[in-house]
Design a protein around this motif. Structure first.
Motif, short mmCIF file in Angstrom:
data_model
loop_
_atom_site.label_atom_id
_atom_site.label_comp_id
_atom_site.label_asym_id
_atom_site.label_seq_id
_atom_site.Cartn_x
_atom_site.Cartn_y
_atom_site.Cartn_z
N ARG A 16 0.77 -1.04 0.18
CA ARG A 16 -0.11 -0.04 -0.07
C ARG A 16 0.99 1.30 -0.02
NH1 ARG A 16 -3.39 -2.67 3.74
NH2 ARG A 16 -2.82 -1.22 5.53
N TYR A 17 1.88 1.17 0.80
CA TYR A 17 3.11 2.12 0.63
C TYR A 17 3.54 2.70 -0.86
CZ TYR A 17 3.24 3.39 5.75
OH TYR A 17 2.85 3.59 6.99
N LEU A 18 3.84 1.62 -1.37
CA LEU A 18 4.35 1.64 -2.62
C LEU A 18 3.48 2.01 -3.71
CD1 LEU A 18 6.65 -1.86 -2.61
CD2 LEU A 18 7.45 0.61 -2.47
N ASP A 19 2.19 1.70 -3.42
CA ASP A 19 1.38 2.07 -4.62
C ASP A 19 0.76 3.55 -4.22
OD1 ASP A 19 0.92 -0.53 -5.42
OD2 ASP A 19 -0.80 -1.30 -4.40
N GLY A 34 5.42 14.37 1.42
CA GLY A 34 6.03 14.13 2.82
C GLY A 34 5.77 12.64 3.41
N VAL A 35 6.28 12.25 4.25
CA VAL A 35 5.95 10.95 4.91
C VAL A 35 4.60 10.94 5.36
CG1 VAL A 35 6.52 9.69 6.87
CG2 VAL A 35 8.50 10.43 5.57
N ALA A 48 4.11 5.36 10.83
CA ALA A 48 4.02 3.91 10.79
C ALA A 48 4.87 3.56 9.45
CB ALA A 48 2.71 3.42 10.55
N LEU A 49 5.24 4.48 8.72
CA LEU A 49 6.06 4.12 7.52
C LEU A 49 7.29 3.31 8.19
CD1 LEU A 49 6.62 5.93 4.26
CD2 LEU A 49 8.71 5.50 5.78
N TYR A 50 7.91 3.83 9.14
CA TYR A 50 9.14 3.54 9.38
C TYR A 50 9.23 2.14 9.98
CZ TYR A 50 10.28 8.65 8.96
OH TYR A 50 10.32 9.75 8.46
N ARG A 51 8.00 1.41 10.20
CA ARG A 51 8.06 0.00 10.21
C ARG A 51 8.42 -0.83 9.26
NH1 ARG A 51 2.21 0.37 13.24
NH2 ARG A 51 2.69 1.86 15.04
N HIS A 52 8.23 -0.29 8.25
CA HIS A 52 8.49 -1.02 6.97
C HIS A 52 9.72 -0.46 6.08
CE1 HIS A 52 4.38 -2.60 7.37
NE2 HIS A 52 4.00 -1.56 8.13
N PHE A 53 9.90 0.86 5.99
CA PHE A 53 10.91 1.56 5.50
C PHE A 53 12.03 2.37 6.27
CE2 PHE A 53 7.62 0.85 2.62
CZ PHE A 53 8.19 0.00 1.41
N LYS A 56 11.44 7.74 3.36
CA LYS A 56 10.88 7.96 2.13
C LYS A 56 11.98 7.65 0.79
CE LYS A 56 10.69 12.16 0.33
NZ LYS A 56 10.15 13.54 0.09
N GLU A 57 13.29 7.87 1.24
CA GLU A 57 14.13 7.35 -0.13
C GLU A 57 14.09 5.96 -0.19
OE1 GLU A 57 18.54 7.41 0.69
OE2 GLU A 57 18.63 9.17 -0.47
N ASP A 58 14.03 5.14 0.97
CA ASP A 58 13.94 3.86 0.55
C ASP A 58 12.47 3.29 -0.03
OD1 ASP A 58 16.31 3.38 1.96
OD2 ASP A 58 15.46 2.20 3.72
N VAL A 59 11.28 4.02 0.15
CA VAL A 59 10.27 3.73 -0.50
C VAL A 59 10.68 4.07 -2.08
CG1 VAL A 59 7.72 4.47 -0.89
CG2 VAL A 59 8.92 4.45 1.46
N LEU A 60 11.16 5.08 -2.43
CA LEU A 60 11.53 5.29 -3.75
C LEU A 60 12.22 4.25 -4.38
CD1 LEU A 60 11.27 7.31 -6.34
CD2 LEU A 60 13.36 8.30 -5.32
#
Length: 211
Positions: A16-19, A34-35, A48-53, A56-60
Motif C-alpha cells: 500500500r505504501y508503494l502504490d 512528505g511521509v 508507521a512507514l518507519y516500521r516498513h522502510f 521516504k528514500e527507501d520507498v522510492l
C-alpha cells in the motif's frame, strides 16, 4: 497460520505504501511528498512507514528497483518458453506494452526521479536495465541478423521510449486495443529496414547545398 497471516498483512501494508508512493510521486514529484502524506494515502499514520522502510528514500528505491526486477523477470519468462525468436520478440513487446499501460505512475516516477535514488539502488536499477536491454537485443538480432548489434540497441531504446510514453499519450485509453496498437508500432520500429541513403551516402532531405 498466524505467522503466515501476519507476514501477508505486513506485505500488504508495504505494498500500500508503494502504490501510494507511485501515485503521489507521479503527480507531485518526490520532493513534493512528505511521509505523513504517504501514510495518509496508504491509510495509516505517517510514522508507521518507519516500521516498513527506513524513510521516504527507501520507498522510492524499492519502487524503482522492483519495477526493473519485474521487467527483467518478464523478459526471462518469455525467453524460457523456448519459442522461435520472432514469437519471443512479439511476446516481449506485448509484455512491455502491457506493463507500460498498467504502471504509468511508476514509469513517470522513474523518468523523473532516478537522480534521487541512493547510490546502491541506482546501480541496481541501471544493472537490471542493462540486462533487460541485452536480453531483448539477443532476440532482435536473432530475428534480424542483418542488424548490427549497435543498431539493434538503438532501435530498442527508441521503442522503449515509445512504449514508456503512455503517461503522456492523450487518447490512448480510448483505443479499442491499446496494447495491440502499441505493439504494432513497436514491432514496426524494430523490424522496418533502415532507409537507404542515395549514392554518396547523404540522404537527399539532409542536403543543405543548392544546385
Amino acid at each position: 497460520m498466524a505467522s503466515t497471516w501476519r507476514a501477508t498483512a505486513k506485505a500488504d501494508r508495504r505494498q500500500r505504501y508503494l502504490d501510494a508512493a507511485a501515485e503521489l510521486f507521479a503527480a507531485r514529484g518526490y520532493a513534493g511528498v512528505g511521509v505523513e502524506e504517504l501514510g495518509a494515502a496508504a491509510g495509516v499514520s505517517g510514522p508507521a512507514l518507519y516500521r516498513h522502510f527506513r524513510g521516504k528514500e527507501d520507498v522510492l528505491a524499492e519502487l524503482l528497483v522492483t519495477a526493473s526486477e519485474r521487467l527483467l523477470d518478464g523478459a526471462t519468462e518469455a525467453l524460457a518458453r523456448g519459442a522461435d525468436p520472432a514469437t519471443t520478440l512479439t511476446d516481449l513487446v506485448a509484455f512491455h506494452a502491457d506493463f507500460a499501460l498498467a504502471e504509468r505512475d511508476v514509469i513517470r516516477v522513474q523518468d523523473r526521479e532516478l537522480a534521487h535514488l541512493p547510490e546502491e539502488a541506482s546501480r541496481r536499477v541501471r544493472s537490471l536495465q542493462r540486462r533487460y536491454v541485452e536480453a531483448w537485443a539477443d532476440v532482435l538480432v536473432a530475428v534480424r541478423p542483418d542488424l548490427p548489434r549497435a543498431e539493434a540497441v538503438v532501435r530498442l531504446h527508441a521503442v522503449f521510449g515509445l512504449l514508456n510514453a503512455t503517461p503522456t499519450t492523450p487518447g490512448l485509453e480510448a483505443m479499442a486495443d491499446p496494447i495491440g496498437l502499441l505493439s504494432a508500432m513497436a514491432l514496426a520500429a524494430l523490424l522496418e529496414p533502415a532507409p537507404v541513403s542515395p549514392a554518396g551516402g547523404t540522404p537527399a532531405a539532409g542536403r543543405s547545398g543548392r544546385g
